[in-house]
Design a protein around this motif. Structure first.
Motif, PDB file in Angstrom:
ATOM      1  N   ILE A  63      44.073  30.251  31.335  1.00 34.41           N
ATOM      2  CA  ILE A  63      43.347  31.037  30.335  1.00 34.41           C
ATOM      3  C   ILE A  63      43.985  32.401  30.153  1.00 34.41           C
ATOM      4  CG2 ILE A  63      41.148  32.196  29.867  1.00 34.41           C
ATOM      5  CD1 ILE A  63      39.744  29.840  31.144  1.00 34.41           C
ATOM      6  N   ARG A  64      44.369  33.032  31.254  1.00 30.87           N
ATOM      7  CA  ARG A  64      45.028  34.339  31.159  1.00 30.87           C
ATOM      8  C   ARG A  64      46.379  34.213  30.448  1.00 30.87           C
ATOM      9  NH1 ARG A  64      42.781  38.430  34.089  1.00 30.87           N
ATOM     10  NH2 ARG A  64      41.076  37.824  35.490  1.00 30.87           N
ATOM     11  N   LEU A  93      39.753  25.463  39.571  1.00 30.94           N
ATOM     12  CA  LEU A  93      39.232  26.655  38.905  1.00 30.94           C
ATOM     13  C   LEU A  93      40.272  27.768  38.879  1.00 30.94           C
ATOM     14  CD1 LEU A  93      36.901  28.330  37.674  1.00 30.94           C
ATOM     15  CD2 LEU A  93      36.194  28.873  40.014  1.00 30.94           C
ATOM     16  N   LEU A  94      40.982  27.941  39.990  1.00 27.72           N
ATOM     17  CA  LEU A  94      42.031  28.963  40.049  1.00 27.72           C
ATOM     18  C   LEU A  94      43.133  28.675  39.032  1.00 27.72           C
ATOM     19  CD1 LEU A  94      43.409  31.399  41.400  1.00 27.72           C
ATOM     20  CD2 LEU A  94      44.346  29.804  43.103  1.00 27.72           C
ATOM     21  N   ASN A 145      29.584  34.386  34.146  1.00 25.53           N
ATOM     22  CA  ASN A 145      30.076  33.384  33.203  1.00 25.53           C
ATOM     23  C   ASN A 145      30.263  32.044  33.911  1.00 25.53           C
ATOM     24  OD1 ASN A 145      32.908  33.217  34.293  1.00 25.53           O
ATOM     25  ND2 ASN A 145      32.888  35.383  33.715  1.00 25.53           N
ATOM     26  N   GLU A 201      41.911  29.456  35.505  1.00 23.04           N
ATOM     27  CA  GLU A 201      41.913  30.895  35.245  1.00 23.04           C
ATOM     28  C   GLU A 201      43.320  31.382  34.913  1.00 23.04           C
ATOM     29  OE1 GLU A 201      40.578  34.792  34.796  1.00 23.04           O
ATOM     30  OE2 GLU A 201      39.495  32.886  34.851  1.00 23.04           O
ATOM     31  N   GLU A 229      35.802  35.723  28.469  1.00 23.00           N
ATOM     32  CA  GLU A 229      35.794  35.055  29.772  1.00 23.00           C
ATOM     33  C   GLU A 229      35.682  33.543  29.651  1.00 23.00           C
ATOM     34  OE1 GLU A 229      36.353  36.234  32.616  1.00 23.00           O
ATOM     35  OE2 GLU A 229      36.338  38.374  32.229  1.00 23.00           O
ATOM     36  N   ASN A 230      35.052  33.055  28.571  1.00 27.23           N
ATOM     37  CA  ASN A 230      34.828  31.628  28.431  1.00 27.23           C
ATOM     38  C   ASN A 230      35.762  30.980  27.418  1.00 27.23           C
ATOM     39  OD1 ASN A 230      32.634  31.172  30.242  1.00 27.23           O
ATOM     40  ND2 ASN A 230      31.354  32.359  28.863  1.00 27.23           N
ATOM     41  N   LYS A 255      32.870  30.341  34.871  1.00 30.90           N
ATOM     42  CA  LYS A 255      33.827  30.263  35.977  1.00 30.90           C
ATOM     43  C   LYS A 255      33.281  30.904  37.253  1.00 30.90           C
ATOM     44  CE  LYS A 255      37.306  32.154  33.772  1.00 30.90           C
ATOM     45  NZ  LYS A 255      36.677  32.415  32.474  1.00 30.90           N
TER      46      LYS A 255
END
Length: 451
Positions: free
Chosen positions: A439-440, A432-433, A312, A436, A226-227, A314
């Motif tokens: 990261i994905r 933040l969106l 976490n 994410e 997650e991080n 986020k």
């Protein structure tokens, strides 16, 4: 067994000492953001635009000095020596800001404030980046980085609480009148007390930060973590990667939201008192409202240290950003002038929001530094650059748009806290969106490479 006990003792000493290293900066920052514009505009009777320009100057100097400090720290590697030099500059510049009261606004008076503010902000930037860049050096893993970041923020909150308590005792006299030019000496007393406390804390920091630096770090390598902020391209300069800009934007939103509330809550309270009838309570509320906000922030930072894996960085940032948006909307409902209870509730919410977003954004930044192997000084300077430059520009714009005379806009600062702070919260959540999604995307690339 003896080795383990020695290690634990040294670790505890190191963490406490680290927490003392930014106290002087935090004490001065609490004054700068909470009361500097109020001091220049209300106590020194400078015009709204002039006061805003001086604050903008400070933020601009800080923004320019930040990447230069990051480069110098990475180039020389002398983080503690540069930290010491920055501390001396902070003490000198901050003292000079409050040591002079002009009889009339002349070129010499403006030059005095310009030079004092510039010296203070240059020193502040050096101390901030030097202290932040020590986190990756002395941390062993992501958990340790998170602990150091939380300790740093907890110390910052304690400093702000200290400033508001000192302000409450110094300003809250038997005088029931509003704050004005006659209170210059009281603000000078507050500044000198802050300088003394800050210098003592810095001395303990230099004496207590012992031990060798950590060379081994537990890299977060799982694609689904997650991080995980691994960019998957270590040959690419970090300025060419989108993650650093998204993290910077999140940090900027967090800092700007907190900064604007700190700057404009005293002016909002003054605006609110001018429209109220009866005894003025601003000598009390100008300290107690921010005090409640920071007590709430301190409690939140302590809770965040005990958060589990389900919460976490986020998730923490999302919760804090959403709560901050709620506070902005609440302020826009035009709280009755005879009701202070709602103000204190909003202060609590603001404290929770500020603590959550700040700790989360700094943890994400430390993770980015470690998982990609970049120099901490330049990365932290880029992350903080946006905050300092944009916050100064926003303050200057707000002050320039102030109505003349003020009674033409009786709810001006209320609207600033509602609309501008609300937009900042939305910006952080959108960043933040996007983070994410990035990261994905990186996780998917890792999965395909493993196959």
């Amino acid at each position: 067994m003896e080795i383990e006990e020695t290690y634990t003792t040294n670790s505890l000493t190191q963490r406490i000492s680290f927490g003392l290293g930014h106290i002087f900066n935090d004490l001065c920052a609490a004054i700068w953001f909470s009361y500097m514009l109020f001091y220049l505009h209300v106590v020194l009777n400078l015009e709204s635009t002039t006061a805003g320009m001086l604050l903008m100057l400070g933020q601009l100097v800080d923004a320019i000095a930040t990447p230069l400090a990051g480069w110098a720290i990475d180039y020389t590697g002398n983080k503690r020596i540069l930290h010491f030099g920055g501390t001396i500059a902070v003490a000198t510049g901050f003292s000079l800001i409050f040591s002079y009261k002009h009889a009339e606004l002349t070129t010499a008076a403006i030059l005095h404030y310009v030079l004092a503010i510039a010296l203070f902000q240059i020193g502040w930037a050096v101390v901030q980046i030097a202290h932040l860049s020590i986190i990756p050096d002395i941390s062993r893993d992501h958990s340790h980085s998170s602990d150091l970041t939380a300790i740093r923020y907890t110390a910052s909150v304690c400093c702000s609480i200290t400033v508001y308590v000192i302000t409450l005792f110094v300003l809250n006299t038997d005088d029931i009148s509003a704050i004005g030019p006659a209170d210059y000496i009281k603000f000078k007393e507050i500044a000198l007390i802050i300088v003394f406390i800050g210098l003592m804390a810095s001395l303990l920091f230099y004496c207590g930060l012992l031990g060798s630096l950590e060379t081994n770090y537990e890299i977060i390598g799982e694609a689904y973590d997650e991080n995980n902020l691994n960019s998957n391209n270590h040959e690419k300069h970090f300025l060419k990667q989108s993650i650093i800009y998204l993290v910077s934007l999140m940090y900027m939103a967090s800092r700007l939201f907190t900064t604007l509330n700190l700057i404009y809550i005293p002016l909002y309270l003054d605006e609110r008192e001018n429209s109220a009838e009866g005894k003025s309570k601003i000598r009390e509320t100008i300290a107690t409202i921010p005090l409640v906000c920071y007590i709430s922030s301190l409690a939140t930072s302590l809770v965040l240290k005990c958060r589990g894996s389900y919460c976490n960085d986020k998730v923490t940032y999302f919760v804090g950003g959403f709560i901050g948006l709620v506070a902005s909307v609440w302020l826009g409902l035009e709280i009755a002038t005879n009701s202070d209870i709602e103000l204190y509730f909003i202060a609590v919410i603001l404290g929770i929001s500020s603590s959550s977003t700040m700790v989360a954004s700094l943890c994400l930044t430390a993770n980015f530094v470690k998982t990609n192997g970049y120099g901490g000084g330049l990365v932290y300077s880029i992350v903080t650059f946006t905050d300092k430059l944009i916050s100064g520009a926003v303050v200057l714009l707000v002050q320039h748009l102030q109505c003349v005379p003020k009674n033409l806009c009786p709810h001006y600062y209320e609207h600033v806290l509602t609309y501008i702070c609300g937009i900042v919260s939305v910006t952080g959540l959108l960043s933040l969106l996007c983070l994410e999604i990035e990261i994905r995307k990186n996780g998917l690339k890792n999965h395909q490479q493993d196959r």
